[in-house]
Design a protein around this motif. Structure first.
Motif, short mmCIF file in Angstrom:
data_model
loop_
_atom_site.label_atom_id
_atom_site.label_comp_id
_atom_site.label_asym_id
_atom_site.label_seq_id
_atom_site.Cartn_x
_atom_site.Cartn_y
_atom_site.Cartn_z
N ALA A 104 0.83 -1.21 0.00
CA ALA A 104 0.00 0.00 0.00
C ALA A 104 0.87 1.26 0.00
O ALA A 104 0.58 2.22 -0.73
CB ALA A 104 -0.93 -0.01 1.21
N SER A 133 2.50 1.68 -3.47
CA SER A 133 1.49 2.15 -4.43
C SER A 133 1.20 3.63 -4.23
O SER A 133 1.05 4.39 -5.20
CB SER A 133 0.21 1.33 -4.28
N LEU A 134 1.10 4.05 -2.96
CA LEU A 134 0.85 5.46 -2.68
C LEU A 134 2.01 6.33 -3.15
O LEU A 134 1.81 7.39 -3.75
CB LEU A 134 0.61 5.65 -1.19
N ALA A 178 1.31 9.07 -6.05
CA ALA A 178 1.38 10.48 -5.64
C ALA A 178 2.77 11.05 -5.81
O ALA A 178 3.19 11.93 -5.05
CB ALA A 178 0.92 10.61 -4.19
#
Length: 397
Positions: free
Chosen positions: A33, A36-37, A41
């Motif tokens: 997670a 992926s963030l 971003a």
């Protein structure tokens, strides 16, 4: 309701296989997670990470000027202006030689192909002889009677980049640059007092003190480390440029600048410079001796810098595992491109400094790089820096 015989889960039970497997699964999910963030971003996170990096590198100079009576805001503005001026001057000097070199790439590739052609022809002859030897005694393949395929239709030319797309890309780069400069200015102007207020408002007193110790250690060690590395790389760039000038290599200042900048990336940067200089020598000279002299001279300079100068001036307290360095550069490049490559090594150095201030982390510290006496020296140096700073603040108060 729970019965009286039921007891809460003890710490030892967490080490049992079911709990351990569940913990590992949660760690893997959380890691995926976070990655992926970071990837999704990157337009927001990369400028912040670069600002933190530059602020950490320049904080040592700002605090030194502040100790001599110069306000942090003024010293931060002066240092940023000086840094941007130096970057602009280097770009202005290197731009035209680099543009000429890239514009001549087709001719360069033809020269390389012409010089490598005899060796390639010899290898092709060996491969043909091997194929004939393997085909002896093999049944002949039936001749194919199918018609030759029709020529593929020429691909449609790519649409020219519109002015709107170019403006959008320029706007994105300008916004990112302004974000890095402004945030770096705020971080340098606030200094340790701002970090102290933030830590005190976000955590308990004991945790805040420990966090400030770690942040101060990272700031002191990383700032000192990259300040020294910058001077070493400047010397390597000057030595490389002068050596290329003596050997008659075209655009020696360009290759000296490239050597200085790429040397901030351990192992990979030096190897890239060696390959590029070898190609430049192959294109520029016809004599085998002169071709070999260029990479040999740079290899001698890089060996002297890496094995003598850097250990003498920097020491081995922040030495990193080469495998970890390569993986960090690869991962940073896949995640954030060039910005990820730039941030990867400072992040590893900061991580090693933070781990050195945690008890019971010798295994991880050993994995990141040589521990033992180096780790103890790192802890002692960081604590000494913190104590000196606390003494200065008390005397100033």
């Amino acid at each position: 309701m729970k019965s009286e015989n039921e007891s809460p889960v003890s710490p030892l039970q967490w080490r049992q296989p079911p709990f351990r497997a569940a913990t590992r699964a949660l760690i893997v999910i959380a890691t995926c997670a976070v990655v992926s963030l970071l990837y999704a971003a990157h337009e927001v996170i990369v400028p912040v990470a670069l600002a933190l990096l530059f602020a950490t590198m320049l904080s040592g100079a700002v605090e030194t000027l502040y100790a001599h009576g110069v306000p942090r805001s003024i010293s931060a503005v002066l240092l940023l202006c000086l840094l941007l001026t130096i970057i602009g001057l280097i770009f202005n000097v290197v731009e035209q030689p680099a543009r000429d070199w890239f514009s001549g790439l087709p001719r360069t590739m033809r020269v390389i192909e012409h010089k490598v052609h005899p060796a390639a022809q010899f290898l092709n002859q060996i491969e043909a002889l091997t194929s004939r030897a393997g085909a002896i005694g093999a049944p002949a393949a039936p001749a194919a009677h199918s018609e030759a395929p029709a020529a593929a239709a020429p691909a449609a030319p790519a649409p020219a980049e519109t002015a709107l797309e170019l403006l959008s890309q320029t706007r994105s780069g300008l916004v990112s640059t302004l974000t890095v400069v402004i945030l770096c200015l705020f971080l340098l102007s606030g200094g340790p007092p701002m970090l102290a207020r933030m830590a005190a408002s976000l955590s308990a007193d004991v945790e805040a003190v420990q966090a400030l110790r770690v942040v101060e250690a990272i700031r002191a060690e990383v700032g000192r480390y990259y300040g020294t590395i910058a001077l070493i790389n400047l010397g390597l760039g000057i030595a490389t440029g002068l050596t290329m000038l003596l050997l008659g290599v075209p655009n020696p200042f360009l290759w000296g600048t490239m050597a200085a900048l790429l040397n901030f990336i351990p192992y990979v940067g030096g190897a890239t410079t060696l390959v590029v200089l070898s190609v430049v020598a192959l294109v520029s000279f016809d004599s085998v001796g002169r071709i070999l002299a260029v990479p040999a001279a740079y290899l001698a300079l890089a060996t002297l810098e890496g094995q003598v100068v850097q250990p003498l001036l920097v020491g081995r307290r922040l030495a990193l595992n080469p495998v970890v360095v390569f993986l960090a550069i690869w991962f940073g490049g896949c995640l954030w491109g060039i910005a990820g490559i730039v941030i990867a090594i400072p992040a590893l150095v900061a991580l090693k400094v933070a781990i050195a201030h945690r008890h019971g982390s010798h295994a991880l510290l050993e994995f990141l790089g040589p521990a033992n006496s180096a780790s103890e020296g790192l802890r002692h140096a960081a604590r000494s820096a913190i104590d000196r700073r606390a003494t200065r603040q008390k005397s100033r108060a």
